[in-house]
Enzyme design. Structure first.
Site, mmCIF file in Angstrom:
data_model
loop_
_atom_site.group_PDB
_atom_site.id
_atom_site.type_symbol
_atom_site.label_atom_id
_atom_site.label_comp_id
_atom_site.label_asym_id
_atom_site.label_seq_id
_atom_site.Cartn_x
_atom_site.Cartn_y
_atom_site.Cartn_z
ATOM 1 N N GLU A 57 -31.660 -15.551 10.658
ATOM 2 C CA GLU A 57 -31.137 -14.236 10.310
ATOM 3 C C GLU A 57 -31.083 -13.427 11.600
ATOM 4 O O GLU A 57 -32.004 -13.498 12.430
ATOM 5 C CB GLU A 57 -32.033 -13.546 9.279
ATOM 6 C CG GLU A 57 -32.104 -14.262 7.934
ATOM 7 C CD GLU A 57 -30.766 -14.357 7.233
ATOM 8 O OE1 GLU A 57 -29.909 -13.470 7.464
ATOM 9 O OE2 GLU A 57 -30.548 -15.311 6.462
ATOM 10 N N ASP B 8 -32.199 -19.931 2.737
ATOM 11 C CA ASP B 8 -30.938 -20.578 3.099
ATOM 12 C C ASP B 8 -31.169 -21.995 3.632
ATOM 13 O O ASP B 8 -30.362 -22.901 3.388
ATOM 14 C CB ASP B 8 -30.207 -19.750 4.150
ATOM 15 C CG ASP B 8 -29.548 -18.520 3.545
ATOM 16 O OD1 ASP B 8 -29.623 -18.361 2.315
ATOM 17 O OD2 ASP B 8 -28.972 -17.715 4.299
ATOM 18 N N HIS C 10 -29.868 -15.497 1.882
ATOM 19 C CA HIS C 10 -29.905 -14.580 3.027
ATOM 20 C C HIS C 10 -31.330 -14.266 3.471
ATOM 21 O O HIS C 10 -31.592 -13.232 4.069
ATOM 22 C CB HIS C 10 -29.120 -13.308 2.752
ATOM 23 C CG HIS C 10 -27.634 -13.531 2.699
ATOM 24 N ND1 HIS C 10 -26.919 -14.046 3.755
ATOM 25 C CD2 HIS C 10 -26.743 -13.334 1.702
ATOM 26 C CE1 HIS C 10 -25.643 -14.144 3.417
ATOM 27 N NE2 HIS C 10 -25.514 -13.727 2.171
ATOM 28 N N ASP D 99 -32.160 -22.242 9.484
ATOM 29 C CA ASP D 99 -31.228 -21.124 9.401
ATOM 30 C C ASP D 99 -31.846 -19.952 10.158
ATOM 31 O O ASP D 99 -33.070 -19.862 10.316
ATOM 32 C CB ASP D 99 -30.968 -20.730 7.944
ATOM 33 C CG ASP D 99 -29.933 -19.613 7.836
ATOM 34 O OD1 ASP D 99 -28.767 -19.868 8.162
ATOM 35 O OD2 ASP D 99 -30.315 -18.499 7.456
#
Length: 724
Positions: A540, A684, A679, A538
């Site tokens: 960000e 995640d 998050h 994942d």
């Protein structure tokens, strides 16, 4: 995305059919009514209806709206509610998630939910009972595993266990630290990208070198050697010198076939450098002492003259004192250096000469070199050689003969050297010979065979064996040959040949499911989902628009191997976006500008993540978003993520088409997965990995078992149309 649940096409088909029936009823009624009237009456009725047609249409539309509302309620009660109950039942029955069903719809639907809940409760009790029995039966196995883990953690030597495809099945912390030092990849995220379960050992070792060692072990097993092993030394891409000892892992069945191998690793770079330094000092001592002895001998000769003046005599005494002092210092330096550690040597292995020449024949002919014939081979000779580098030298010389002198047939000869504990290995050809200068050039050039370049030369190989190499001519037979003078082995292994391992004498400490996998046996698309290795990741980011300048500020990933989430093998790294982070996004991911200031840029982080994800299938939630960020950095970083990608958003929509939401939180709630660190990139990624593992058995229920089937089915869902 949070799409609202909309009626599917069955609802609209029913509504359209109802509207058609109403319209048909109205038309037929009007026609029947008009058929009973005379002409004057029909004209009067048509005149009345003509002015009120909008009212009739509005009435019809109102009736349709009432019908649609009624149909919608019926649809939700008798179609949507049972479908959702089916989805929830599949989650409970197809996974180990413990959750309470939420029945909707009519009384029969609720009663069915109660029946399913009863079966689920009964299954939970049976599972608990079976789990307790399994725990009781496996306590001894767990004790053995714990002892093995404790032993591995305490070992001061690096140990790596691999299957025949080179996939790592077990390693200790010492090996993890050593691999980190051996790799030339960017060392980020605590070095997690460099080693892991299911990763390939060939990121460090040459595949052909390992295959050659396995071939030697196989030959020794066929001869019945009790404890076959092989040793080799290799140079890593980071310039480190690594010594490896390989032993086989046997399958345990009747034929005792090899199912994997164990590597015990030693980094001998420092030892080899110290050895080279000692050689330099010894050479300096030899050369310097020769000059000092000459000076002292000259001074002593002059002192023999009886009429030598006192000043001159004192001068010669000074020369002797200075040279003795210089020799003392050189000897002292050499002695000090000799005390620093043990001498590291190139490992030479005992090998039957006939096996070596057989391997050389196969390798030369496999590379489209000249045809190889045996000339005169003493089958009783055992050599002490580094077989891999020696085979490289033979292949290199044969290939140059074919390319530069059009030699199509070469012969191999092996015989004991007279009055010496060494052997002659000859590479013979008939035809044109060469000059001494050419032979010297061939010796000193880096070897190239089959398009692959080695850092070693023939001279390096000869020096490694403490041997000699030269060209000879047989003028009578019009032949020439290269001769290697090689050391003979001791008789130890020849005595071991008659020693067999008694049946059942090898203890068994553990069992690895990964030994059963054969990666090279099937194409990736045809591989079952349960057998693949995955990198679940994942990102960000500063925002949601990768094409408009938003950047990655964190990458997190975890590995899934053999159906297990390996939390300890994770990748987590902050990234300096070299731009501002919008204040509105900080409460979402919690990453502030101060946290990314001074962190590596994407130019360093992405190659490290690429190494971590190598040879695995990528998995992400709403993968189109994350992959777009990675793809936009391909030109800048020089890395491309070309492996297959699976999206848990698409897979969830595939197995649960009747659910309202396919957000990560909603899916985790359906599977009763605890969300921690939402998050954050790694948080995640771990949640996504747990969701993915729950989806695999549900995909199997729909007949989706392989990677290719999953990718093809996912592309048929509505969400596959999302682009970034």
């Amino acid at each position: 995305m949070n799409p609202n649940r909309r009626p599917d096409r069955r609802f609209w088909l029913v509504l359209a059919a109802l509207a058609g029936l109403l319209l048909l009823w109205a038309v037929v009624t009007c026609l029947l009514l008009l058929s009973t009237l005379n002409a004057a009456e029909r004209d009067t009725v048509l005149a009345l209806l003509g002015g009120r047609m909008p009212l009739a249409l509005m009435t019809l539309l109102f009736v349709l709206m009432l019908a649609a509302a009624g149909l919608n309620q019926l649809y939700r009660r008798y179609v949507v509610a049972p479908a959702r109950l089916v989805d929830e039942a599949r989650i409970v029955l197809g996974t180990d998630a413990e959750r309470t069903l939420t029945p909707q719809g009519d009384a029969e639907n609720r009663a069915l939910a109660d029946v399913i809940a009863g079966f689920v409760e009964q299954r939970a009790r049976l599972r608990a009972d079976i789990a307790e029995q399994v725990r009781a039966a496996s306590r001894n196995v767990e004790q053995e595993r714990s002892r093995l883990a404790a032993l591995m953690s305490e070992l001061t030597q690096s140990v790596v266990v691999c299957n025949l495809d080179g996939r790592i099945l077990l390693y200790n912390n010492r090996a993890r630290l050593q691999f980190r030092a051996l790799s030339d990849a960017p060392r980020l995220a605590d070095g997690a990208e460099l080693i892991g379960l299911g990763r390939s050992i060939y990121t460090v070792f040459d595949r052909k070198l390992v295959a050659h060692a396995l071939e030697n072990i196989g030959q020794r097993m066929q001869r019945g050697v009790a404890s076959p092993s092989a040793q080799f030394v290799t140079t890593t891409r980071a310039g480190q010198l690594l010594r490896a000892q390989m032993t086989p892992v046997r399958s345990g069945d009747a034929d005792e076939a090899i199912s994997g191998f164990v590597l015990m690793l030693d980094n001998i770079t420092r030892d080899f450098e110290e050895d080279s330094e000692r050689d330099r000092l010894l050479l300096g001592l030899t050369e310097g002492s020769r000059a000092s002895l000459a000076n002292m001998q000259a001074a002593i000769d002059m002192l023999d003259y009886p009429d030598l003046e006192p000043a001159m005599r004192e001068r010669f005494h000074g020369v002797i004192r200075d040279e003795v002092g210089a020799m003392s210092r050189r000897i002292r330096d050499l002695a000090d250096e000799a005390t620093r550690g043990l001498k590291a040597r190139w490992p030479l292995e005992d090998m039957l000469g006939a096996d070596l020449l057989s391997a050389a024949t196969r390798r030369i002919e496999a590379l489209n070199g000249p045809r190889v014939q045996p000339d005169d081979i003493d089958a009783s000779l055992w050599l002490k050689v580094d077989s891999f580098s020696l085979l490289q030298a033979l292949t290199y010389l044969a290939e140059r003969l074919a390319d530069e002198y059009d030699i199509r047939v070469v012969m191999l000869r092996l015989a004991a050297a007279p009055q010496d504990n060494r052997a002659h290995l000859d590479l013979i050809w008939q035809g044109q010979t060469m000059s001494t200068e050419t032979v010297m050039s061939w010796q000193m050039d880096a070897m190239t065979a089959g398009g692959e370049r080695s850092p070693l030369s023939v001279r390096d190989v000869v020096e490694r064996h403490g041997g000699e190499f030269w060209l000879e001519r047989e003028r009578v037979r019009h032949r020439a040959f290269f001769r290697f003078l090689l050391p003979l082995a001791s008789e130890r292994e020849q005595l071991d040949v008659a020693t067999f391992v008694p049946q059942g004498s090898r203890p068994e400490y553990y069992d690895f499911d990964l030994f059963r996998a054969t990666e090279s046996s099937r194409e990736l698309a045809d591989r079952p989902l349960t057998e693949l290795a995955y990198t679940v990741f994942d990102t960000e980011t500063t925002g949601l628009n990768p094409g408009e300048g938003d950047e990655i500020i964190q990458i997190g990933a975890a590995r899934v191997v053999n159906g297990k989430l390996l939390r300890q093998e994770s990748f987590e790294q902050l990234v300096d976006p070299q731009r501002g982070i919008p204040a509105a996004s900080i409460p979402i991911h919690g990453i502030t500008p101060d946290m990314v200031a001074g962190q590596p840029t994407i130019d360093r982080v992405l190659p490290a993540f690429h190494t971590f994800a190598q040879d695995t299938v990528l998995v992400a939630h709403n993968a189109a978003f994350d992959m777009r960020f990675l793809q936009l950095k391909e030109a800048r970083t020089g890395v491309r993520f070309e492996q297959p990608v699976l999206d848990t958003l698409l897979l969830s929509a595939l197995v649960h088409p009747n659910q309202e939401s396919h957000r990560l939180e909603a899916i985790a709630e359906r599977f009763n997965i605890t969300v921690i660190g939402r998050h954050t990139a790694l948080g995640d990624a771990i949640v996504t990995a747990e969701v993915f593992l729950k989806l695999i058995p549900l995909l199997a229920e729909k007949g989706i078992h392989t990677l290719g089937q999953a990718m093809e089915a996912a592309q048929q869902t509505y969400y596959a149309r999302i682009k970034y």
